[in-house]
Design a protein around this motif. Structure first.
Motif, mmCIF file in Angstrom:
data_model
loop_
_atom_site.group_PDB
_atom_site.id
_atom_site.type_symbol
_atom_site.label_atom_id
_atom_site.label_comp_id
_atom_site.label_asym_id
_atom_site.label_seq_id
_atom_site.Cartn_x
_atom_site.Cartn_y
_atom_site.Cartn_z
ATOM 1 N N SER A 169 0.827 -1.215 0.000
ATOM 2 C CA SER A 169 0.000 0.000 0.000
ATOM 3 C C SER A 169 0.859 1.261 0.000
ATOM 4 O O SER A 169 0.555 2.233 -0.694
ATOM 5 N N VAL A 170 1.940 1.243 0.773
ATOM 6 C CA VAL A 170 2.837 2.402 0.813
ATOM 7 C C VAL A 170 3.500 2.604 -0.542
ATOM 8 O O VAL A 170 3.560 3.720 -1.073
ATOM 9 N N PHE A 211 2.373 1.632 -3.408
ATOM 10 C CA PHE A 211 1.338 2.058 -4.352
ATOM 11 C C PHE A 211 1.036 3.538 -4.189
ATOM 12 O O PHE A 211 0.888 4.263 -5.177
ATOM 13 N N PHE A 212 0.931 4.001 -2.949
ATOM 14 C CA PHE A 212 0.606 5.403 -2.711
ATOM 15 C C PHE A 212 1.639 6.329 -3.341
ATOM 16 O O PHE A 212 1.281 7.265 -4.077
ATOM 17 N N PHE A 213 2.901 6.099 -3.048
ATOM 18 C CA PHE A 213 3.943 6.989 -3.565
ATOM 19 C C PHE A 213 4.076 6.871 -5.084
ATOM 20 O O PHE A 213 4.320 7.872 -5.775
ATOM 21 N N THR A 214 3.904 5.659 -5.621
ATOM 22 C CA THR A 214 3.975 5.486 -7.071
ATOM 23 C C THR A 214 2.832 6.214 -7.764
ATOM 24 O O THR A 214 3.037 6.919 -8.766
ATOM 25 N N ALA A 215 1.607 6.052 -7.249
ATOM 26 C CA ALA A 215 0.449 6.719 -7.837
ATOM 27 C C ALA A 215 0.580 8.233 -7.732
ATOM 28 O O ALA A 215 0.273 8.970 -8.679
ATOM 29 N N ARG A 216 1.045 8.720 -6.573
ATOM 30 C CA ARG A 216 1.231 10.166 -6.389
ATOM 31 C C ARG A 216 2.211 10.728 -7.407
ATOM 32 O O ARG A 216 1.929 11.745 -8.070
ATOM 33 N N ASP A 217 3.353 10.063 -7.563
ATOM 34 C CA ASP A 217 4.377 10.577 -8.475
ATOM 35 C C ASP A 217 3.972 10.401 -9.937
ATOM 36 O O ASP A 217 4.293 11.236 -10.784
ATOM 37 N N ASN A 225 0.895 10.605 -11.096
ATOM 38 C CA ASN A 225 -0.048 11.688 -11.378
ATOM 39 C C ASN A 225 0.682 13.010 -11.596
ATOM 40 O O ASN A 225 0.307 13.812 -12.458
#
Length: 258
Positions: free
Chosen positions: A107-108, A110-116, A118
């Motif tokens: 989850s961590v 995924f969060f940073f990958t999705a944020r970057d 975008n």
């Protein structure tokens, strides 16, 4: 501490010497990213994500190694004892722990990958230079537009990226790329961007765009297709030349190269 600093001892352990050792050290200092460095502001987003992934992976590996050694030394069957080590099968708290920890880690990530991702794909429609990139079997057509002036460059398959079609861009400028393909899937890749984007036929134009802001790093940088696309895929090369804004205007005014 950066991932490069953590990875450097591993590279030095290979005992390379001379130019090869110096090259590996430099590569380690760059986090094993392309040696030519970064030429866009957005590349720093990728670099930070890359370093974070290295640190997380090394930390996870260290924990796993410690747990393996701990189990080997403290939970093995003793030679002079018939008793087995304590068994943990059907231990609900441990099994929940084994399940939750990987879920939290993923989850961590995924969060940073999705944020970057975008942030990398955000298009604000305020770029002063726009480039239409057409990937064809097996070369590139670049149509550059700025201030009402348009220049088009069409390439052919080559063995050296310096001989391929050249995309001239100004330094310290926001550039919008519009990707298109009339045949198969290609991939627009400039290693110094630390970013690549698939060029997929049939994708709506507004979904096949991205922006970068070039840095003040004049030079010629390699580019290539990163998606196996047919016979001459390996010769689908091009180069990006970063120049001053004045030189860019002069190049744009020179018209089309056919």
């Amino acid at each position: 501490m950066s991932a490069a600093a953590l990875a450097l001892p591993l590279m030095l352990a290979t005992a390379c010497s001379g130019d090869e050792g110096a090259s590996l050290s430099k590569s380690a200092q760059e986090g094993f990213l392309p040696p030519e460095g970064r030429i866009t502001a957005e590349a720093d987003i990728v670099r930070n994500l890359w370093d974070g992934a290295w640190i997380a992976a090394l930390a996870t590996g260290a924990v796993v190694i410690v747990l393996i050694l701990w189990a080997c030394f403290f939970h093995r069957k003793r030679k002079n004892s018939a008793a087995l080590p304590a068994q943990v099968r059907y231990n609900l708290p441990i099994e929940i722990f084994y399940t939750l920890v990987p879920l939290v880690m993923v989850s961590v990530f995924f969060f940073f990958t999705a944020r970057d991702q975008n942030a990398m794909l955000a298009v604000n429609n305020d770029a002063t230079v726009k480039v239409k990139v057409e990937a064809v079997q097996w070369s590139w057509r670049f149509t550059t537009e700025s201030g009402g002036k348009v220049k088009q460059v069409m390439g052919k398959p080559v063995s050296d990226f310096r001989q391929g079609p050249q995309l001239v861009l100004p330094v310290d400028t926001k550039v919008e790329f519009q990707l298109e393909s009339p045949d198969v899937i290609h991939s627009f890749w400039v290693p110094a961007f630390l970013f690549k984007r698939d060029v997929i036929p049939g994708i709506a134009k507004e979904k096949n765009r991205f922006e970068v802001t070039t840095l003040n790093k004049p030079g010629v940088y390699a580019g290539r297709c990163a998606e196996l696309c047919g016979v001459d895929h390996s010769r689908m090369l091009f180069n990006v030349k970063l120049v001053s804004k004045q030189e860019f205007e002069q190049d744009l005014a020179s018209g089309s190269d056919q």
